[in-house]
Design a protein around this motif. Sequence first.
Motif, mmCIF file in Angstrom:
data_model
loop_
_atom_site.group_PDB
_atom_site.id
_atom_site.type_symbol
_atom_site.label_atom_id
_atom_site.label_comp_id
_atom_site.label_asym_id
_atom_site.label_seq_id
_atom_site.Cartn_x
_atom_site.Cartn_y
_atom_site.Cartn_z
ATOM 1 N N ARG A 1 19.284 -2.134 8.658
ATOM 2 C CA ARG A 1 19.076 -1.610 7.416
ATOM 3 C C ARG A 1 17.994 -3.619 7.377
ATOM 4 O O ARG A 1 17.261 -2.644 6.073
ATOM 5 C CB ARG A 1 21.387 -1.854 6.670
ATOM 6 N N GLU A 2 19.102 -3.973 7.740
ATOM 7 C CA GLU A 2 17.104 -5.313 6.993
ATOM 8 C C GLU A 2 15.879 -5.161 7.773
ATOM 9 O O GLU A 2 14.906 -4.858 6.344
ATOM 10 C CB GLU A 2 17.624 -6.662 7.592
ATOM 11 N N HIS A 3 16.459 -4.134 8.628
ATOM 12 C CA HIS A 3 14.642 -4.078 9.322
ATOM 13 C C HIS A 3 14.074 -2.974 8.474
ATOM 14 O O HIS A 3 12.864 -2.814 8.262
ATOM 15 C CB HIS A 3 14.987 -3.622 10.668
ATOM 16 N N HIS A 4 15.025 -2.178 8.075
ATOM 17 C CA HIS A 4 14.554 -0.724 7.178
ATOM 18 C C HIS A 4 13.447 -1.045 5.683
ATOM 19 O O HIS A 4 13.091 -0.850 5.348
ATOM 20 C CB HIS A 4 15.764 -0.124 6.757
ATOM 21 N N SER A 5 14.516 -2.158 5.227
ATOM 22 C CA SER A 5 14.467 -2.597 3.807
ATOM 23 C C SER A 5 13.157 -3.538 4.279
ATOM 24 O O SER A 5 12.281 -3.807 2.904
ATOM 25 C CB SER A 5 15.272 -4.079 3.181
ATOM 26 N N LEU A 6 12.712 -4.210 5.905
ATOM 27 C CA LEU A 6 11.303 -4.846 6.062
ATOM 28 C C LEU A 6 10.552 -3.749 5.641
ATOM 29 O O LEU A 6 8.906 -3.707 5.604
ATOM 30 C CB LEU A 6 11.401 -5.906 6.754
ATOM 31 N N LEU A 7 10.363 -2.707 6.437
ATOM 32 C CA LEU A 7 9.440 -1.451 6.703
ATOM 33 C C LEU A 7 9.126 -0.824 5.365
ATOM 34 O O LEU A 7 7.772 -0.594 5.177
ATOM 35 C CB LEU A 7 10.826 -0.596 7.252
ATOM 36 N N LYS A 8 10.326 -1.281 3.716
ATOM 37 C CA LYS A 8 10.304 -1.195 2.888
ATOM 38 C C LYS A 8 8.993 -1.413 2.301
ATOM 39 O O LYS A 8 7.633 -0.938 1.422
ATOM 40 C CB LYS A 8 11.148 -0.786 1.943
ATOM 41 N N LEU A 9 8.925 -2.662 2.747
ATOM 42 C CA LEU A 9 7.967 -3.828 2.142
ATOM 43 C C LEU A 9 6.690 -3.233 3.077
ATOM 44 O O LEU A 9 5.516 -3.707 2.212
ATOM 45 C CB LEU A 9 8.068 -5.298 3.234
ATOM 46 N N CYS A 10 6.348 -2.960 4.383
ATOM 47 C CA CYS A 10 5.245 -2.818 4.822
ATOM 48 C C CYS A 10 4.994 -1.371 3.947
ATOM 49 O O CYS A 10 3.716 -0.946 3.279
ATOM 50 C CB CYS A 10 5.366 -2.634 6.627
ATOM 51 N N TRP A 11 5.449 -0.178 3.470
ATOM 52 C CA TRP A 11 5.427 0.868 3.151
ATOM 53 C C TRP A 11 4.853 0.812 1.445
ATOM 54 O O TRP A 11 4.235 0.934 0.979
ATOM 55 C CB TRP A 11 6.695 2.085 2.926
ATOM 56 N N ARG A 12 5.524 -0.560 0.888
ATOM 57 C CA ARG A 12 4.695 -1.056 -0.771
ATOM 58 C C ARG A 12 3.618 -1.612 -0.842
ATOM 59 O O ARG A 12 3.185 -1.392 -1.529
ATOM 60 C CB ARG A 12 6.389 -1.646 -1.264
ATOM 61 N N ILE A 13 3.519 -2.125 0.131
ATOM 62 C CA ILE A 13 1.878 -2.764 0.657
ATOM 63 C C ILE A 13 1.062 -2.148 0.358
ATOM 64 O O ILE A 13 0.159 -1.530 0.351
ATOM 65 C CB ILE A 13 2.150 -3.225 1.479
ATOM 66 N N ARG A 14 1.108 -1.144 1.528
ATOM 67 C CA ARG A 14 0.456 0.609 1.885
ATOM 68 C C ARG A 14 0.419 1.177 0.657
ATOM 69 O O ARG A 14 -1.227 1.928 -0.094
ATOM 70 C CB ARG A 14 1.068 1.751 2.732
ATOM 71 N N GLN A 15 1.256 0.966 -0.118
ATOM 72 C CA GLN A 15 1.403 2.234 -1.211
ATOM 73 C C GLN A 15 0.579 1.574 -2.613
ATOM 74 O O GLN A 15 -0.213 1.659 -3.652
ATOM 75 C CB GLN A 15 2.645 2.419 -1.896
ATOM 76 N N GLY A 16 0.465 -0.470 -2.303
ATOM 77 C CA GLY A 16 -0.084 -0.735 -3.474
ATOM 78 C C GLY A 16 -1.490 -0.531 -3.315
ATOM 79 O O GLY A 16 -2.578 -0.100 -3.800
ATOM 80 N N GLN A 17 -2.221 -1.005 -2.145
ATOM 81 C CA GLN A 17 -3.273 -0.142 -1.313
ATOM 82 C C GLN A 17 -3.863 0.294 -1.817
ATOM 83 O O GLN A 17 -4.627 0.665 -2.504
ATOM 84 C CB GLN A 17 -3.617 -0.861 0.126
ATOM 85 N N GLU A 18 -3.441 1.685 -0.834
ATOM 86 C CA GLU A 18 -3.116 2.538 -1.618
ATOM 87 C C GLU A 18 -4.025 3.428 -3.336
ATOM 88 O O GLU A 18 -4.905 4.346 -4.010
ATOM 89 C CB GLU A 18 -2.952 4.084 -1.355
ATOM 90 N N LYS A 19 -3.056 3.192 -4.145
ATOM 91 C CA LYS A 19 -3.010 2.608 -5.582
ATOM 92 C C LYS A 19 -3.686 1.605 -6.397
ATOM 93 O O LYS A 19 -4.483 1.830 -7.238
ATOM 94 C CB LYS A 19 -2.051 3.036 -5.866
ATOM 95 N N GLY A 20 -4.656 1.304 -5.515
ATOM 96 C CA GLY A 20 -5.689 0.322 -5.894
ATOM 97 C C GLY A 20 -5.485 -1.146 -7.051
ATOM 98 O O GLY A 20 -5.790 -1.439 -7.317
ATOM 99 N N ILE A 21 -3.574 -1.209 -6.322
ATOM 100 C CA ILE A 21 -2.964 -2.283 -7.474
ATOM 101 C C ILE A 21 -4.252 -3.814 -6.864
ATOM 102 O O ILE A 21 -4.221 -3.727 -5.728
ATOM 103 C CB ILE A 21 -1.593 -2.482 -6.985
ATOM 104 N N ASP A 22 -4.265 -4.150 -8.146
ATOM 105 C CA ASP A 22 -4.566 -6.369 -7.590
ATOM 106 C C ASP A 22 -4.006 -6.847 -6.661
ATOM 107 O O ASP A 22 -2.815 -7.083 -6.728
ATOM 108 C CB ASP A 22 -4.885 -7.168 -9.610
ATOM 109 N N ILE A 23 -4.633 -7.541 -5.914
ATOM 110 C CA ILE A 23 -3.884 -8.182 -4.574
ATOM 111 C C ILE A 23 -2.796 -9.301 -4.906
ATOM 112 O O ILE A 23 -2.247 -9.524 -4.936
ATOM 113 C CB ILE A 23 -5.344 -9.123 -3.841
ATOM 114 N N VAL A 24 -3.314 -10.290 -6.543
ATOM 115 C CA VAL A 24 -2.337 -11.049 -6.924
ATOM 116 C C VAL A 24 -1.004 -10.353 -6.958
ATOM 117 O O VAL A 24 0.018 -10.660 -6.671
ATOM 118 C CB VAL A 24 -2.584 -11.569 -8.299
#
Length: 153
Positions: free
Chosen positions: A16-39
């Motif tokens: 479950r902890e790993h799943h939460s951390l994989l969500k972090l990875c997914w969220r980073i990718r999503q942010g980049q794909e959406k052009g979200i400010d790096i900050v």
Amino acid sequence: MTELLETIIPLDRFYREHHSLLKLCWRIRQGQEKGIDIVRIRSYIEYMWASSLSLHFEIEERYVFPILGNENELVQRALSEHRWIQKLILSQKDYSFKTLNRIEERLERHIRFEEKNLFPEFQKLVSDEQCELLESFYNDGDEGQQWDDQFWL
């Protein structure tokens, strides 16, 4: 069979902890794909480091890895990856998109390595008492849900 289930069920918290951390990875990718400010993405990564990831690494290093032995090749690799991920997150003043990619890729690769290689070996050696102790360290929540800026949506 019951003994095997009792050993595996508490380890569900690791997954479950790993799943939460994989969500972090997914969220980073999503942010980049959406052009979200790096900050904004960096702030979230730093929040996850402080609230979840650093503790996750500490628990593994203090309680999980010694069961396999600190000289174990898998443990040595995991420790090295922990240091790389920590360095990527904490050592740079300004992130670039390349830094975000490295964090996301290394963290995901690390989690997959632990689940595929390290944890199966750990499960062979861990006692019921050790599982109970480890279970008490983990929370059930998704730390990211407490973060107000859900840029990934």
